[in-house]
Enzyme design. Structure first.
Site, PDB file in Angstrom:
ATOM      1  NE  ARG A 253      -1.323   3.292  -6.340  1.00 20.76           N
ATOM      2  CZ  ARG A 253      -0.338   3.478  -7.220  1.00 20.76           C
ATOM      3  NH1 ARG A 253      -0.531   3.220  -8.500  1.00 20.76           N
ATOM      4  NH2 ARG A 253       0.832   3.894  -6.817  1.00 20.76           N
TER       5      ARG A 253
ATOM      6  CG  ASP B 186       0.472  -4.464  -3.095  1.00 17.57           C
ATOM      7  OD1 ASP B 186       0.446  -3.532  -3.916  1.00 17.57           O
ATOM      8  OD2 ASP B 186       1.342  -4.571  -2.201  1.00 17.57           O
TER       9      ASP B 186
ATOM     10  NE  ARG C  93       2.128  -9.118   1.147  1.00 18.91           N
ATOM     11  CZ  ARG C  93       2.080  -9.366  -0.163  1.00 18.91           C
ATOM     12  NH1 ARG C  93       1.570  -8.448  -1.001  1.00 18.91           N
ATOM     13  NH2 ARG C  93       2.508 -10.512  -0.642  1.00 18.91           N
TER      14      ARG C  93
END
Length: 255
Positions: A49, A51, A196
């Protein structure tokens, strides 16, 4: 019959991959399109998945269907029912034992920084702008401390729902191409915001604000509060998962 698909998407206008009740998602758009082609409800399972705002170069999904369609029909039929920001790249029949998530042996991401004094216009949706000159070599050397299996708690989002923070980073590299600095990372799996947060911690090294050894110290300290901030979603692209050769998938997703 079980089918695997390769999916490309611009994540800017989606609230992430996962189907949601309160906003647009890539999964919902894909399932809606595939359901029209199959003439029955389709539920897809993805390799990983992403974001809100994160892009996908070759996300892999699988789903089961009794509908008889050619592979070309699955690809073109789905694309004709998808928004312009999502496309099905390929379709491939796979064994029923194949699982887009659990059969994957690794996953790859790229984070792209536009490193120049002027903000982007054409690439604004796909890069993160950094006006201060970055030392890509220093970032690369610092990042090597992350290779191997470690507890990545220092780079884990507070909202992460993973059972534990141990992950194996198989490769990480930072290189410059003109005014772009790319951070490429491959791991067996990733924590929520892990890439990130790593990039957010490499940036002070690239600016010369922190020494390269800081990254290893953060890793060992396991304290998210002292690591760098979470880098913006726009610069992150899920390049795709990697599988063993035996599944018969396209070369771009094979180890």
């Amino acid at each position: 019959m079980r089918l695997a698909l390769g999916i490309e998407y611009d994540g800017t206008d989606f609230l992430g991959w996962q189907r949601l009740s309160h906003g647009p998602s890539v999964q919902a758009a894909l399932e809606k399109a595939l359901s029209k082609v199959a003439n029955h409800a389709v539920d897809v399972t993805c390799a990983g998945r992403t974001d809100s705002g994160v892009h996908g170069r070759c996300q892999v999904v699988h789903f089961d269907t009794d509908a008889e369609r050619s592979l070309r029909s699955w690809v073109l039929g789905a694309c004709s029912n998808l928004p312009p920001s999502v496309a099905v790249l390929w379709a491939q029949p796979v064994d029923d034992a194949f699982h887009a998530r659990f059969s994957a042996r690794a996953r790859q991401y790229r984070y792209t920084l536009l490193n120049r004094g002027v903000r982007p216009a054409l690439d604004a949706r796909y890069v993160t702008w950094e006006r201060n000159r970055l030392d890509a070599d220093a970032m690369h050397q610092a990042a090597q401390a992350l290779i191997g299996e470690h507890d990545f708690s220092a780079f884990r989002a507070i909202a992460c729902q993973a059972k534990h923070a141990r992950r194996e980073v198989q490769a990480i590299g930072v290189h410059r191409e003109g005014d772009k600095v790319m951070v490429d990372i491959r791991a067996n799996a990733f924590l929520h915001h892990m890439v990130r947060n790593i990039v957010g911690s490499l940036l002070p090294v690239g600016r010369g604000e922190m020494p390269g050894a800081w990254i290893g110290e953060l890793l060992a300290g396991r304290n998210r509060e002292v690591a760098g901030p979470t880098a913006p979603a726009s610069g992150l692209t899920f390049l795709g998962p990697l599988y063993e050769d035996g599944w018969g998938l396209p070369a771009e997703v094979v180890l």
